[in-house]
Scaffold this motif. Sequence first.
Motif, PDB file in Angstrom:
ATOM      1  N   PRO A 127       0.840  -1.211   0.000  1.00 38.98           N
ATOM      2  CA  PRO A 127       0.000   0.000   0.000  1.00 38.98           C
ATOM      3  C   PRO A 127       0.867   1.251   0.000  1.00 38.98           C
ATOM      4  CG  PRO A 127      -0.776  -1.582   1.637  1.00 38.98           C
ATOM      5  CD  PRO A 127       0.555  -2.073   1.168  1.00 38.98           C
ATOM      6  N   LEU A 128       0.419   2.268  -0.688  1.00 38.94           N
ATOM      7  CA  LEU A 128       1.185   3.503  -0.789  1.00 38.94           C
ATOM      8  C   LEU A 128       1.424   4.127   0.582  1.00 38.94           C
ATOM      9  CD1 LEU A 128       2.425   5.573  -2.770  1.00 38.94           C
ATOM     10  CD2 LEU A 128       0.217   6.737  -2.798  1.00 38.94           C
ATOM     11  N   LYS A 129       0.458   4.004   1.466  1.00 40.93           N
ATOM     12  CA  LYS A 129       0.576   4.632   2.782  1.00 40.93           C
ATOM     13  C   LYS A 129       1.676   4.007   3.632  1.00 40.93           C
ATOM     14  CE  LYS A 129      -3.096   1.695   4.676  1.00 40.93           C
ATOM     15  NZ  LYS A 129      -2.227   0.899   5.535  1.00 40.93           N
ATOM     16  N   ASP A 130       2.140   2.795   3.260  1.00 39.97           N
ATOM     17  CA  ASP A 130       3.170   2.106   4.045  1.00 39.97           C
ATOM     18  C   ASP A 130       4.586   2.406   3.575  1.00 39.97           C
ATOM     19  OD1 ASP A 130       1.144   1.007   5.513  1.00 39.97           O
ATOM     20  OD2 ASP A 130       1.176  -0.937   4.481  1.00 39.97           O
ATOM     21  N   LEU A 141       8.341   8.478   0.591  1.00 40.96           N
ATOM     22  CA  LEU A 141       7.611   9.324  -0.351  1.00 40.96           C
ATOM     23  C   LEU A 141       8.066  10.771  -0.232  1.00 40.96           C
ATOM     24  CD1 LEU A 141       3.936   8.024  -0.023  1.00 40.96           C
ATOM     25  CD2 LEU A 141       5.487   7.715  -1.943  1.00 40.96           C
ATOM     26  N   ARG A 196       3.930  15.010  -1.159  1.00 38.47           N
ATOM     27  CA  ARG A 196       2.885  14.127  -1.689  1.00 38.47           C
ATOM     28  C   ARG A 196       1.781  13.942  -0.644  1.00 38.47           C
ATOM     29  NH1 ARG A 196       1.424  10.016  -5.220  1.00 38.47           N
ATOM     30  NH2 ARG A 196       3.216  10.255  -6.567  1.00 38.47           N
ATOM     31  N   THR A 197       0.555  14.211  -1.072  1.00 45.88           N
ATOM     32  CA  THR A 197      -0.582  14.041  -0.173  1.00 45.88           C
ATOM     33  C   THR A 197      -1.387  12.794  -0.501  1.00 45.88           C
ATOM     34  OG1 THR A 197      -1.959  15.430  -1.608  1.00 45.88           O
ATOM     35  CG2 THR A 197      -0.761  16.525   0.189  1.00 45.88           C
ATOM     36  N   GLN A 198      -1.201  12.239  -1.707  1.00 42.50           N
ATOM     37  CA  GLN A 198      -1.932  11.048  -2.117  1.00 42.50           C
ATOM     38  C   GLN A 198      -1.460   9.839  -1.313  1.00 42.50           C
ATOM     39  OE1 GLN A 198      -4.426  10.684  -4.362  1.00 42.50           O
ATOM     40  NE2 GLN A 198      -4.582   8.556  -3.734  1.00 42.50           N
ATOM     41  N   LYS A 199      -2.355   9.223  -0.579  1.00 40.29           N
ATOM     42  CA  LYS A 199      -1.994   8.078   0.251  1.00 40.29           C
ATOM     43  C   LYS A 199      -2.758   6.818  -0.128  1.00 40.29           C
ATOM     44  CE  LYS A 199       1.002  10.075   3.003  1.00 40.29           C
ATOM     45  NZ  LYS A 199       2.408   9.642   3.071  1.00 40.29           N
ATOM     46  N   GLU A 200      -3.654   6.914  -1.108  1.00 41.78           N
ATOM     47  CA  GLU A 200      -4.436   5.759  -1.513  1.00 41.78           C
ATOM     48  C   GLU A 200      -3.746   5.045  -2.664  1.00 41.78           C
ATOM     49  OE1 GLU A 200      -8.293   7.114  -2.466  1.00 41.78           O
ATOM     50  OE2 GLU A 200      -8.825   7.683  -0.409  1.00 41.78           O
ATOM     51  N   HIS A 207      -1.726   1.497  -4.487  1.00 43.37           N
ATOM     52  CA  HIS A 207      -0.647   0.547  -4.238  1.00 43.37           C
ATOM     53  C   HIS A 207       0.540   0.850  -5.145  1.00 43.37           C
ATOM     54  CE1 HIS A 207      -4.150  -1.538  -2.576  1.00 43.37           C
ATOM     55  NE2 HIS A 207      -3.308  -2.288  -1.890  1.00 43.37           N
ATOM     56  N   TYR A 262       2.649   2.697  -9.934  1.00 46.14           N
ATOM     57  CA  TYR A 262       1.589   3.034  -8.993  1.00 46.14           C
ATOM     58  C   TYR A 262       0.236   2.802  -9.643  1.00 46.14           C
ATOM     59  CZ  TYR A 262      -1.941   6.032  -6.864  1.00 46.14           C
ATOM     60  OH  TYR A 262      -3.113   6.504  -6.339  1.00 46.14           O
TER      61      TYR A 262
END
Length: 317
Positions: free
Chosen positions: A214-217, A221, A225-229, A231, A246
Amino acid sequence: MAEERSGEDIVSEYLGQNPQLAQWVETFRGYCETNKQWVARREFILRNMEAFPTIEQGTPSNSLDRLLSLSMVWANHVFLGCRYPQAIMDKIKEMGEGIVVQDAPVRTTRDEIMAKGKRSANAGSDADSCVKRPKSNEVDGRSAGKTAARPVNQKSGPLPQAPAEHQPFFNRLYKAVAWKLVSAGGFGPNLDHFEILRSCVESCKQSLSCVIVPLKDIPDLPAGRTQKEGHVCELRCQTVYMGTGYGRDEAAARAMASKEALKVFQGRKVAVKICRRRYRGKDVEDLMLLDDQPRSQGFPPALSYPFQSEQLEDGSS
């Protein structure tokens, strides 16, 4: 009794009598083909052209594309040892019957070696590693790092001789990808990039390692970058990094990573090099597949790192 002429002599004489045909057929030669490979594939094309009556000289057609694709498959099998579904193998063997290739490469498969009981110690090790390789194309990042873990007393990172050891395989993969893209009509956005890359890797008797998180993990980054949703997917083959992508879901991320990996094969050659990149907040040396184009060193952070002992991995987590 007159000496029997070779197929090459007959083809040369025929093309000498038909100069326009000779000029047209020459446009089918691949950029990377040697004279020996092209002469054989040219004979394959000419022998089988009559079986495709809709082919017209100088006119593109689906029949011509199919004949050229079959000729490439036949050449890949003869000169590179590539294997295809049995129906295709039967077809190209039938179409290639009577074509004599002097000093054609002779390859023995692993199954044939095992059946004869003549495996050397090194071949046995390779076979064991093949048995242990996961059948799935997807493995999680932590297990991918552990499968190639080194003894604790060895320094983390790829060995200095690793690029030279991996280069012959990626030279073969470069040729397989080139033929595959030609058969598909060239590199473009509407291709199944993952399927093309996977099939080419498997035709060279290897498999892809696909790590998706997952991008949030991801800790590395960019700060803005604010996008956290979504993979992120990383692709490797033989521990060599090939591409990152991505996507909103895992399939989209894998497709984008495959597209990025295939872009590397658009240059005149590919090269395995040791480069520095980020992994879990630290700079590490990694094996990477690059093209011949100049580029900045802004590589994406690594999602997996197969050159690290378990002790070091545990210490950095």
